[in-house]
Design an enzyme around this catalytic site. Structure first.
Site, mmCIF file in Angstrom:
data_model
loop_
_atom_site.group_PDB
_atom_site.id
_atom_site.type_symbol
_atom_site.label_atom_id
_atom_site.label_comp_id
_atom_site.label_asym_id
_atom_site.label_seq_id
_atom_site.Cartn_x
_atom_site.Cartn_y
_atom_site.Cartn_z
ATOM 1 N N GLY A 17 0.786 -1.224 0.000
ATOM 2 C CA GLY A 17 0.000 0.000 0.000
ATOM 3 C C GLY A 17 0.815 1.270 0.000
ATOM 4 O O GLY A 17 0.330 2.320 0.421
ATOM 5 N N GLY A 18 2.064 1.196 -0.481
ATOM 6 C CA GLY A 18 2.899 2.387 -0.586
ATOM 7 C C GLY A 18 2.695 3.103 -1.904
ATOM 8 O O GLY A 18 1.689 2.915 -2.602
ATOM 9 N N SER A 48 3.079 2.696 5.317
ATOM 10 C CA SER A 48 4.032 2.091 4.390
ATOM 11 C C SER A 48 5.352 2.848 4.436
ATOM 12 O O SER A 48 5.399 4.034 4.788
ATOM 13 C CB SER A 48 3.470 2.115 2.968
ATOM 14 O OG SER A 48 2.276 1.371 2.895
ATOM 15 N N GLY A 56 13.399 14.036 -1.585
ATOM 16 C CA GLY A 56 12.734 14.577 -2.754
ATOM 17 C C GLY A 56 12.615 13.588 -3.891
ATOM 18 O O GLY A 56 12.971 12.420 -3.771
ATOM 19 N N PHE A 121 20.977 16.998 -5.740
ATOM 20 C CA PHE A 121 20.982 15.725 -5.031
ATOM 21 C C PHE A 121 22.150 14.886 -5.515
ATOM 22 O O PHE A 121 22.730 15.135 -6.581
ATOM 23 C CB PHE A 121 19.652 14.980 -5.243
ATOM 24 C CG PHE A 121 18.956 14.624 -3.961
ATOM 25 C CD1 PHE A 121 18.445 15.609 -3.142
ATOM 26 C CD2 PHE A 121 18.819 13.307 -3.560
ATOM 27 C CE1 PHE A 121 17.802 15.293 -1.955
ATOM 28 C CE2 PHE A 121 18.183 12.978 -2.383
ATOM 29 C CZ PHE A 121 17.669 13.976 -1.574
ATOM 30 N N GLN A 235 22.582 -0.897 -1.970
ATOM 31 C CA GLN A 235 23.095 0.453 -1.757
ATOM 32 C C GLN A 235 23.194 0.815 -0.277
ATOM 33 O O GLN A 235 22.239 0.649 0.480
ATOM 34 C CB GLN A 235 22.196 1.487 -2.443
ATOM 35 C CG GLN A 235 22.708 2.919 -2.288
ATOM 36 C CD GLN A 235 21.870 3.917 -3.055
ATOM 37 O OE1 GLN A 235 20.847 4.375 -2.585
ATOM 38 N NE2 GLN A 235 22.322 4.253 -4.262
ATOM 39 N N HIS A 237 23.657 4.007 2.205
ATOM 40 C CA HIS A 237 23.528 5.468 2.262
ATOM 41 C C HIS A 237 24.599 5.975 3.219
ATOM 42 O O HIS A 237 24.765 5.420 4.305
ATOM 43 C CB HIS A 237 22.144 5.863 2.751
ATOM 44 C CG HIS A 237 21.799 7.300 2.517
ATOM 45 N ND1 HIS A 237 22.399 8.327 3.213
ATOM 46 C CD2 HIS A 237 20.923 7.883 1.661
ATOM 47 C CE1 HIS A 237 21.902 9.473 2.798
ATOM 48 N NE2 HIS A 237 21.000 9.242 1.861
ATOM 49 N N LEU A 247 17.622 7.376 8.668
ATOM 50 C CA LEU A 247 18.219 8.167 7.594
ATOM 51 C C LEU A 247 18.315 9.646 7.957
ATOM 52 O O LEU A 247 17.352 10.239 8.437
ATOM 53 C CB LEU A 247 17.368 8.018 6.328
ATOM 54 C CG LEU A 247 17.757 8.895 5.134
ATOM 55 C CD1 LEU A 247 19.091 8.441 4.562
ATOM 56 C CD2 LEU A 247 16.672 8.842 4.065
ATOM 57 N N GLU A 250 19.819 13.043 2.276
ATOM 58 C CA GLU A 250 20.783 13.700 1.402
ATOM 59 C C GLU A 250 20.474 15.186 1.262
ATOM 60 O O GLU A 250 21.351 15.989 0.915
ATOM 61 C CB GLU A 250 20.731 13.020 0.035
ATOM 62 C CG GLU A 250 21.989 13.090 -0.754
ATOM 63 C CD GLU A 250 22.073 11.900 -1.696
ATOM 64 O OE1 GLU A 250 21.827 12.091 -2.899
ATOM 65 O OE2 GLU A 250 22.379 10.793 -1.230
ATOM 66 N N ARG A 290 26.221 7.844 -3.916
ATOM 67 C CA ARG A 290 26.179 7.250 -2.589
ATOM 68 C C ARG A 290 27.196 6.124 -2.420
ATOM 69 O O ARG A 290 27.764 5.957 -1.336
ATOM 70 C CB ARG A 290 24.764 6.738 -2.312
ATOM 71 C CG ARG A 290 23.764 7.857 -2.139
ATOM 72 C CD ARG A 290 22.352 7.323 -2.086
ATOM 73 N NE ARG A 290 21.399 8.402 -1.826
ATOM 74 C CZ ARG A 290 20.088 8.258 -1.858
ATOM 75 N NH1 ARG A 290 19.568 7.073 -2.140
ATOM 76 N NH2 ARG A 290 19.287 9.276 -1.613
ATOM 77 N N HIS A 358 20.437 0.997 2.579
ATOM 78 C CA HIS A 358 19.346 1.924 2.280
ATOM 79 C C HIS A 358 18.394 1.418 1.206
ATOM 80 O O HIS A 358 17.181 1.579 1.333
ATOM 81 C CB HIS A 358 19.948 3.262 1.844
ATOM 82 C CG HIS A 358 18.943 4.329 1.539
ATOM 83 N ND1 HIS A 358 18.007 4.749 2.466
ATOM 84 C CD2 HIS A 358 18.726 5.073 0.412
ATOM 85 C CE1 HIS A 358 17.255 5.719 1.932
ATOM 86 N NE2 HIS A 358 17.665 5.910 0.689
ATOM 87 N N ARG A 393 21.721 3.420 -7.379
ATOM 88 C CA ARG A 393 20.636 4.380 -7.598
ATOM 89 C C ARG A 393 21.080 5.783 -7.230
ATOM 90 O O ARG A 393 21.683 6.004 -6.175
ATOM 91 C CB ARG A 393 19.407 3.991 -6.770
ATOM 92 C CG ARG A 393 18.280 5.009 -6.914
ATOM 93 C CD ARG A 393 17.043 4.597 -6.174
ATOM 94 N NE ARG A 393 17.174 4.640 -4.728
ATOM 95 C CZ ARG A 393 17.070 5.737 -3.992
ATOM 96 N NH1 ARG A 393 16.891 6.921 -4.578
ATOM 97 N NH2 ARG A 393 17.163 5.664 -2.669
#
Length: 582
Positions: A17-18, A48, A56, A121, A235, A237, A247, A250, A290, A358, A393
């Site tokens: 449900g995200g 979620s 962002g 970013f 990955q 972070h 977290l 970034e 990253r 991450h 990513r």
């Protein structure tokens, strides 16, 4: 053993449900309002993991930016493992999806003239990250969830946990799920299933992921016969809080934060971050990719230039020079997290950080429309591997990925169900088998504790599949995971109650994570090179001749993994030197 109630039936069933799952639901409702659509989620949708995204969402709209620039940054940032046809489609559709989300109510931060504000970013040359202060995921998911409420035909199964895909006649025909409130194990029939269950960071001990991120969708697909792709690409972070793994976005570095070692020195200027010039620009070096920033941390540890903490070595994030006004306006959640979990105020104090797991670049293998090789099964979001993220990513690509490929998977599933009939009788035996498996765990008196097995798995993965890896280390880890899987047969679930049996859920999740962990090490052993997030000390160079290819992991009948190769799609950008921007 109860036979359970008669199964419910829907045209399309969305698992998760995200952002990706809800965007798929809206796409299906818009494509064909006559379809019966349902969303199954093991938590209430607004809980979620999408809701915790801070920094962002990337979409090229600035005057000095372009779709080609965004595409090149993504291809290069992923070390040429991303499929360029999928990347180009994603880049083109991302701004439209973000603008659509604004029309649905997402309050993007604005420039003084009223235009959408964008921030820089990691790994991106230009400012192209849309944001809503530093609570972007919350606002995006809130807007999308509210939008789904207008579709009365959309059915929700909140707090249900899917344990098995039902496959017969060569196609997926539904699922078996546990209703957590009652403990009933039930079948839900469907002509198509879309997996959108997020990542699997809880395979590791230190992660930014929520406790629900246990690789459920990946494991469901893997056990049903669909391949997982590029699972070795994990990955880290560079800025997580050392105790909780929470977290620190970034965005903190995008607004001008510095990373410093124990001597107060901005150590990233000593490392190759993939910048175009030999000497990294001081302003942008904290916004390198990253994977490179996480690798630089390891080297600082080796040089003895990190600070000690109860949870291992750390460096520090310095935001003090930004001032209280900027932090309160653009990074209010960062300040709240630091105050609440570290009792540190970033306005006046340094913030201890360390790399933490991450994001999974790998996942369920899909085509550009979200379809897996198993008929009737689709996947989107972090559960899936299209692949646009390749070996690493770039920050802020994941949120628009959920929107773009959630919508694509939804439309593809809606088109597919028009051509297939109802579920076949052959899945009834599978439902009985799964009900027997799950109910046998309730109140089981084995000698192995879920928590102990999980701790051993996480320690094994941190040692074998960390920021730097070796063949012998991964092989040793794979053997240890095999032993843990054998010990799972004697797992104890002492809680015999039916209502919200969290011990049962933890045992089912652990079985999923052990499957996923095995594929990470199996494909990692096969990839004898260093590319992006996969850094092997025994094969330190990228090898395009042998490994410019995806690795697909299939589950054999005996539970072991086997690997096949799939060529990477190259459209416009042949492999070259990896750079941050052009």
């Amino acid at each position: 053993m109860s036979e359970g109630p008669q199964p419910a039936s829907h045209d399309v069933l969305l698992i998760g449900g995200g952002l990706a799952g809800l965007r798929a639901a809206v796409a299906i409702a818009e494509a064909n309002p006559a379809l019966d659509v349902a969303v199954v989620s093991k938590v209430y949708p607004m809980r979620s993991h999408s809701v915790s995204a801070e920094g962002g969402a990337a979409g090229a709209i600035a005057e000095d930016d372009s779709l080609d620039e965004h595409a090149h940054d993504t291809v290069s940032g992923g070390d040429w493992l991303g499929d360029q046809d999928a990347i180009e489609a994603f880049i083109a559709e991302a701004p439209r999806e973000l603008l659509q989300l604004e029309h649905w109510g997402c309050p993007w931060s604005r420039q003084p003239d009223g235009r959408i504000a964008v921030r820089p970013f990691g790994g991106m040359k230009n400012k192209r990250t849309w944001f809503a202060a530093d609570k972007t995921g919350f606002h995006m998911l809130h807007a999308l969830f509210q939008t789904t409420l207008k579709y009365e035909e959309l059915v929700r199964y909140d707090e249900w946990f899917v344990t098995r895909l039902l496959v017969d006649d060569g196609r997926v025909q539904g699922v078996v799920a546990v209703e957590l409130m009652s403990g009933e194990v039930q079948a839900i029939h469907a002509k198509a299933v879309v997996l959108a269950t997020g990542g699997c960071g809880k395979v590791f001990p230190f992660t930014t992921n929520a406790n629900i991120n246990t690789g459920d969708g990946m494991s469901l697909a893997y056990r049903a016969g669909a391949p997982l792709k590029d699972m070795e690409m994990v990955q880290y972070h560079p800025t997580g809080l050392p105790f909780t793994g929470i977290l620190i976005t970034e965005a903190a570095r995008a607004e001008g934060g510095y990373l410093v070692n124990k001597d107060g020195y901005r150590y990233l200027q000593d490392y190759d971050l993939g910048t175009p010039s030999p000497t990294p620009v001081l302003r942008s070096m904290e916004l390198g990719p990253r994977d490179r920033l996480s690798q630089a941390f390891v080297h600082e540890v080796e040089k003895g230039r990190t600070a000690d903490s109860p949870y291992g070595p750390v460096v520090h994030l310095d935001l003090r020079h930004l001032g209280a006004k900027v932090i309160e306006a653009k990074l209010p959640m960062v300040r709240e997290l630091c105050l609440r979990y570290e009792r540190i105020d970033p306005v006046t104090e340094l913030v201890p950080v360390r790399p933490v797991v991450h994001y999974m670049m790998g996942g369920v293998h899909t085509d550009i429309h979200g379809a897996t090789p198993l008929a009737g099964l689709y996947a989107a979001g972090e559960t899936a591997c299209v692949s646009i993220n390749g070996a690493n990513r770039l920050g802020s690509n994941s949120l628009p990925e959920c929107l773009v490929f959630g919508a694509r998977a939804g439309r593809a599933a809606a088109e597919y169900v028009a051509s297939v009939g109802p579920s076949s009788a052959g899945i009834a035996a599978q439902v009985r088998d799964e009900r027997r498996r799950v109910e046998a765990l309730i109140g089981s008196d084995g000698t192995e504790r879920v928590s102990a097995l999980r701790d051993e798995m996480q320690a094994t993965m941190e040692e074998a599949a960390g920021i730097y890896r070796t063949g012998p280390g991964m092989s040793k880890g794979a053997d240890a995971l095999g032993e843990l899987q054998e010990r799972m047969s004697g797992v104890r679930v002492g809680d015999s109650s039916r209502t919200f049996n969290t011990e049962l859920v933890a045992a089912l999740e652990l079985a999923n994570m052990l499957d996923i962990a095995q594929t990470m090490l199996h494909t990692g052993l096969q990839r004898e090179e260093s590319r992006g997030a996969h850094q092997r000390l025994d094969f330190p160079v990228r090898d395009d001749d042998r490994f410019l290819t995806h690795l697909l992991a299939y589950r054999d009948a005996d539970g072991s993994a086997r690997t096949e190769q799939l060529p990477v799609t190259i459209t416009r950008w042949p492999p070259g030197e990896r750079k941050y921007g052009r």
